[in-house]
Scaffold this motif. Structure first.
Motif, PDB file in Angstrom:
ATOM      1  N   ILE A 148       0.265   1.618   5.336  1.00 11.50           N
ATOM      2  CA  ILE A 148       1.203   2.018   4.375  1.00 11.50           C
ATOM      3  C   ILE A 148       2.482   0.966   4.532  1.00 11.50           C
ATOM      4  O   ILE A 148       3.197   1.182   5.653  1.00 11.50           O
ATOM      5  N   LEU A 163       1.735   5.208  -0.107  1.00 12.72           N
ATOM      6  CA  LEU A 163       1.659   6.581   0.059  1.00 12.72           C
ATOM      7  C   LEU A 163       2.186   7.491  -0.977  1.00 12.72           C
ATOM      8  O   LEU A 163       3.474   7.388  -1.121  1.00 12.72           O
ATOM      9  N   ASN A 212      -1.409  16.535   2.227  1.00 14.09           N
ATOM     10  CA  ASN A 212      -1.167  14.951   2.033  1.00 14.09           C
ATOM     11  C   ASN A 212      -1.344  14.491   3.338  1.00 14.09           C
ATOM     12  O   ASN A 212      -0.891  14.967   4.357  1.00 14.09           O
ATOM     13  N   PRO A 213      -2.000  13.123   3.307  1.00 16.67           N
ATOM     14  CA  PRO A 213      -1.996  12.345   4.584  1.00 16.67           C
ATOM     15  C   PRO A 213      -0.682  11.979   5.455  1.00 16.67           C
ATOM     16  O   PRO A 213      -0.254  12.059   6.622  1.00 16.67           O
ATOM     17  N   PRO A 234      -3.027  -0.513  -4.388  1.00 17.27           N
ATOM     18  CA  PRO A 234      -3.652   0.436  -3.179  1.00 17.27           C
ATOM     19  C   PRO A 234      -2.707   1.589  -2.988  1.00 17.27           C
ATOM     20  O   PRO A 234      -1.693   1.487  -2.709  1.00 17.27           O
ATOM     21  N   ILE A 235      -3.171   2.751  -3.093  1.00 20.02           N
ATOM     22  CA  ILE A 235      -2.677   4.044  -2.715  1.00 20.02           C
ATOM     23  C   ILE A 235      -3.150   4.864  -1.890  1.00 20.02           C
ATOM     24  O   ILE A 235      -4.478   4.771  -1.855  1.00 20.02           O
ATOM     25  N   VAL A 236      -2.684   5.557  -1.282  1.00 16.12           N
ATOM     26  CA  VAL A 236      -2.950   6.861  -0.501  1.00 16.12           C
ATOM     27  C   VAL A 236      -2.441   8.169  -0.920  1.00 16.12           C
ATOM     28  O   VAL A 236      -1.374   8.145  -1.143  1.00 16.12           O
ATOM     29  N   TYR A 237      -3.193   9.143  -1.186  1.00 17.49           N
ATOM     30  CA  TYR A 237      -2.716  10.386  -1.789  1.00 17.49           C
ATOM     31  C   TYR A 237      -3.676  11.481  -1.761  1.00 17.49           C
ATOM     32  O   TYR A 237      -4.581  11.238  -1.279  1.00 17.49           O
ATOM     33  N   ALA A 238      -3.271  12.626  -2.135  1.00 20.41           N
ATOM     34  CA  ALA A 238      -4.196  13.782  -1.959  1.00 20.41           C
ATOM     35  C   ALA A 238      -3.654  14.792  -3.242  1.00 20.41           C
ATOM     36  O   ALA A 238      -2.316  14.487  -3.882  1.00 20.41           O
ATOM     37  N   ALA A 283      -2.389   3.049   9.065  1.00 19.03           N
ATOM     38  CA  ALA A 283      -2.987   3.105   7.789  1.00 19.03           C
ATOM     39  C   ALA A 283      -2.507   2.022   6.703  1.00 19.03           C
ATOM     40  O   ALA A 283      -3.262   2.087   5.646  1.00 19.03           O
ATOM     41  N   ARG A 309       0.848  -1.055   0.108  1.00 18.58           N
ATOM     42  CA  ARG A 309      -0.044   0.120   0.139  1.00 18.58           C
ATOM     43  C   ARG A 309       0.904   1.065  -0.238  1.00 18.58           C
ATOM     44  O   ARG A 309       1.860   1.335   0.881  1.00 18.58           O
ATOM     45  N   TRP A 325       0.644  12.720   9.378  1.00 16.44           N
ATOM     46  CA  TRP A 325       0.882  11.257   9.691  1.00 16.44           C
ATOM     47  C   TRP A 325       2.656  11.497  10.219  1.00 16.44           C
ATOM     48  O   TRP A 325       3.141  10.801  11.286  1.00 16.44           O
TER      49      TRP A 325
END
Length: 118
Positions: free
Chosen positions: A58, A12, A35-36, A25-29, A56, A10, A40
């Motif tokens: 990540i 970021l 940005n998360p 799977p990604i987490v981004y803004a 999270a 995962r 964090w």
């Protein structure tokens, strides 16, 4: 996509403009949101930083320096002043992130694995 594989990956993304290209799977803004990663990691202890990333899910962090520089350039969208290279160097020094070998120019894009423990 070829560099990071596996069912538990995962990612970021920080500064990456082409989030739609990733197959894991990604987490981004976007540049219009916080940005998360900043939430964090900025101003947290190394233990808190690791805990936040693990909570999270990540496993890796990608920082697109060229895009951050573009966003931060005069007349562009703007972007938080976090991260700077010194911030990332400290995350590595504090055993939060570990440089991850990738076939990319580190002046443009860097990938890091999240340290499992100090």
């Amino acid at each position: 996509n070829e560099t990071l594989t596996g069912p538990d990956v995962r990612l970021l993304l920080i500064g990456e403009a082409k989030a739609y290209d990733f197959r894991m799977p990604i987490v981004y803004a976007t540049c219009f949101n916080t940005n998360p990663g900043e939430t964090w990691l900025k101003g947290q202890t190394p233990e808190q930083q690791r805990e936040n990333l693990h909570a999270a899910g990540i496993t890796h962090v990608l920082i697109h320096w060229s895009e951050l520089n573009r966003y931060r350039s005069p007349g562009n969208y703007g972007f938080s002043d976090w991260p700077l290279p010194t911030d990332v160097e400290q995350l590595v020094k504090d055993h939060v992130l570990v440089p991850f070998p990738a076939p990319l120019d580190p002046r443009d894009v860097e990938i890091f694995a999240v340290e499992s423990s100090p």
